[in-house]
Design a protein around this motif. Structure first.
Motif, PDB file in Angstrom:
ATOM      1  N   HIS A 176       0.793  -1.381  -0.379  1.00  0.00           N
ATOM      2  CA  HIS A 176      -0.006   0.047  -0.001  1.00  0.00           C
ATOM      3  C   HIS A 176       0.867   0.980  -0.022  1.00  0.00           C
ATOM      4  O   HIS A 176       0.488   2.246   0.466  1.00  0.00           O
ATOM      5  N   LYS A 177       1.650   1.475  -0.495  1.00  0.00           N
ATOM      6  CA  LYS A 177       2.788   2.860  -0.676  1.00  0.00           C
ATOM      7  C   LYS A 177       2.711   3.160  -0.792  1.00  0.00           C
ATOM      8  O   LYS A 177       3.262   4.334  -1.288  1.00  0.00           O
ATOM      9  N   GLU A 178       1.890   3.079  -2.339  1.00  0.00           N
ATOM     10  CA  GLU A 178       1.082   4.295  -2.932  1.00  0.00           C
ATOM     11  C   GLU A 178       0.144   4.386  -2.461  1.00  0.00           C
ATOM     12  O   GLU A 178      -0.648   6.173  -2.668  1.00  0.00           O
ATOM     13  N   THR A 179      -1.387   3.819  -1.636  1.00  0.00           N
ATOM     14  CA  THR A 179      -2.235   3.948  -1.895  1.00  0.00           C
ATOM     15  C   THR A 179      -2.448   4.947  -0.232  1.00  0.00           C
ATOM     16  O   THR A 179      -3.087   6.147   0.028  1.00  0.00           O
ATOM     17  N   PHE A 180      -1.724   4.174   0.691  1.00  0.00           N
ATOM     18  CA  PHE A 180      -1.786   4.287   2.043  1.00  0.00           C
ATOM     19  C   PHE A 180      -1.026   5.940   1.953  1.00  0.00           C
ATOM     20  O   PHE A 180      -0.478   5.821   3.557  1.00  0.00           O
ATOM     21  N   ARG A 181      -0.358   5.876   1.352  1.00  0.00           N
ATOM     22  CA  ARG A 181       1.095   6.874   1.788  1.00  0.00           C
ATOM     23  C   ARG A 181       1.771   5.966   2.875  1.00  0.00           C
ATOM     24  O   ARG A 181       2.351   7.454   3.561  1.00  0.00           O
ATOM     25  N   PHE A 182       2.699   4.849   3.209  1.00  0.00           N
ATOM     26  CA  PHE A 182       3.227   4.414   4.081  1.00  0.00           C
ATOM     27  C   PHE A 182       4.910   5.054   3.421  1.00  0.00           C
ATOM     28  O   PHE A 182       5.453   3.832   2.555  1.00  0.00           O
ATOM     29  N   ASP A 183       6.073   4.490   4.405  1.00  0.00           N
ATOM     30  CA  ASP A 183       7.091   4.824   3.877  1.00  0.00           C
ATOM     31  C   ASP A 183       7.696   3.303   5.319  1.00  0.00           C
ATOM     32  O   ASP A 183       7.185   2.572   5.648  1.00  0.00           O
ATOM     33  N   ASP A 184       9.064   3.454   4.988  1.00  0.00           N
ATOM     34  CA  ASP A 184      10.025   2.254   6.296  1.00  0.00           C
ATOM     35  C   ASP A 184       9.477   3.108   6.960  1.00  0.00           C
ATOM     36  O   ASP A 184       9.892   2.701   7.827  1.00  0.00           O
ATOM     37  N   PHE A 307      -8.296  -1.690  -0.383  1.00  0.00           N
ATOM     38  CA  PHE A 307      -8.381  -3.144  -0.215  1.00  0.00           C
ATOM     39  C   PHE A 307      -8.109  -4.126  -1.427  1.00  0.00           C
ATOM     40  O   PHE A 307      -8.461  -5.127  -1.379  1.00  0.00           O
ATOM     41  N   ASP A 308      -8.314  -2.937  -2.809  1.00  0.00           N
ATOM     42  CA  ASP A 308      -8.577  -3.790  -3.873  1.00  0.00           C
ATOM     43  C   ASP A 308      -6.542  -4.458  -4.026  1.00  0.00           C
ATOM     44  O   ASP A 308      -6.533  -5.156  -4.875  1.00  0.00           O
ATOM     45  N   GLU A 309      -5.800  -3.620  -3.176  1.00  0.00           N
ATOM     46  CA  GLU A 309      -4.832  -4.603  -3.909  1.00  0.00           C
ATOM     47  C   GLU A 309      -4.423  -5.525  -3.083  1.00  0.00           C
ATOM     48  O   GLU A 309      -3.295  -5.934  -3.480  1.00  0.00           O
ATOM     49  N   ASP A 310      -5.181  -5.764  -1.408  1.00  0.00           N
ATOM     50  CA  ASP A 310      -4.868  -6.629  -1.198  1.00  0.00           C
ATOM     51  C   ASP A 310      -5.488  -7.537  -1.423  1.00  0.00           C
ATOM     52  O   ASP A 310      -5.302  -9.241  -1.214  1.00  0.00           O
TER      53      ASP A 310
END
Length: 372
Positions: A176-184, A307-310
């Motif tokens: 979900h890096k691009e959708t939910f904008r989480f990083d390391d 959720f479509d990514e899941d």
């Protein structure tokens, strides 16, 4: 005899665990079921749903007791389903009301399923026992201070792959890096994983104002100026097919009597259709900005993309599990803790229902619905 403990060590065997029926699952949304009969396969069992004239919803096995004609194709006559093959009539409780070619009415009856309608959803009890009291607390669905959004996806994968995904807090920064904008930096957040009343509860706490408040509209974010903030992301499987998540956002210190909390209830419902296909619903209920239509429309689209990514990941794993026959041994990493603990919870549920019985095949599963 099947060694269930050994089965949960590998995802390939884990997804072959037998279905557990003595639990509540989502059957669909309220608006899907009306007077017209609707068929749905749940846990390999074909079920027909229809509403009586008073609006009460009935669910029973979807086959005429005479020649297995599907009652989802029946004619509705008052509160009865009339089989379109030979005209046998069934009451909403599964009993036979009339057999046109004979005066004697058989005492055989179709199996029926207990239902509960709460919020937008219809929940179904798939078990044989009458112990249906263990129902998750979904009282926020009936709370006027909350607004709920949600959607449905057909999942070409085993439901346990999705449930393990929901207990995994480490895939966010990549899937979900691009959708939910989480990083390391997501991996550095304080994490809590523990067992509560036989359920695995996992949670991460974000105290960075920029990311913790990102889901809130600007006017609410402004209230946090100079104050500590926290966003929790966690949840627990309350049944094999219901993951109850919660993501409250706190503004203010824990001991501040004026501390603000913005509640976000995020639930995922995965009901097996077959061993390799599932029904997947999700819902999110918020207790703020409930009149802000634009915000909820954007939020639904945003969450649906994530959720479509899941779904995408689960379907890729299912395809590989079915098509690749090379033996392998899975690598275990630190982030697997919650998922592996959840496998043990599933093992407890399986043993509670099946004991140490060997696995059932699809034919055995279907024979559960034999008429009484």
């Amino acid at each position: 005899m099947t060694d269930y403990a050994e089965m949960i060590r590998s995802v390939k065997s884990y997804v072959q665990l037998p279905f557990v029926h003595e639990h509540w699952y989502v059957a669909g949304t309220r608006e899907e079921f009306g007077r017209k009969p609707v068929a749905r396969t749940l846990l390999n069992e074909s079920i027909v749903f229809f509403r009586t004239e008073s609006g009460e919803l009935s669910a029973m096995q979807n086959r005429c007791l005479h020649r297995s004609f599907p009652l989802s194709e029946a004619i509705v006559n008052g509160d009865r389903l009339v089989c379109r093959y030979h005209g046998i009539q069934y009451e909403a409780d599964g009993s036979i009301a009339r057999i046109p070619c004979q005066s004697q009415v058989s005492k055989k009856r179709l199996r029926t399923y207990p239902l509960r309608e709460i919020g937008p959803f219809v929940f179904i009890w798939m078990g044989d026992s009458e112990n249906t009291a263990d129902f998750p607390d979904l009282s926020f669905f009936e709370d006027a201070h909350y607004r709920t959004i949600g959607d449905y996806m057909k999942l070409k994968g085993n439901y346990l792959l999705l449930m393990e995904n929901l207990n995994d807090l480490t895939h966010f920064a990549y899937l979900h890096k691009e959708t939910f904008r989480f990083d390391d930096g997501f991996f550095d957040l304080p994490t809590e994983i523990k067992e509560i009343d036989g359920r695995i509860w996992c949670n991460r706490i974000d105290r960075n104002p920029e990311s913790a408040l990102a889901a809130l509209p600007p006017d609410i974010q402004a209230l946090a100026a100079g104050k500590p903030v926290e966003r929790w992301d966690g949840g627990s499987n309350v049944t094999p097919g219901i993951f109850q998540g919660s993501a409250p956002i706190y503004i203010g210190a824990e001991d501040d009597p004026d501390r603000l909390v913005f509640n976000q209830q995020i639930l995922h419902y995965a009901t097996p259709e077959t061993e390799t296909t599932s029904h997947y619903w999700w819902s999110m209920s918020l207790d703020f900005e409930i009149e802000n239509d634009m915000m909820y429309e954007m939020l639904k689209a945003h969450l649906g993309q994530g959720f479509d990514e899941d779904k995408w990941a689960v379907e890729h794993m299912q395809t590989l599990l079915l098509e690749d026959h090379i033996d392998f041994k899975e690598m275990i990493i630190a982030g697997d803790k919650a998922g592996l603990l959840y496998r043990k919870v599933m093992l407890d549920w399986v043993r509670a229902e099946h004991g140490d019985l060997p696995m059932r095949d699809s034919k055995d599963q279907q024979q559960r619905t034999a008429a009484v």
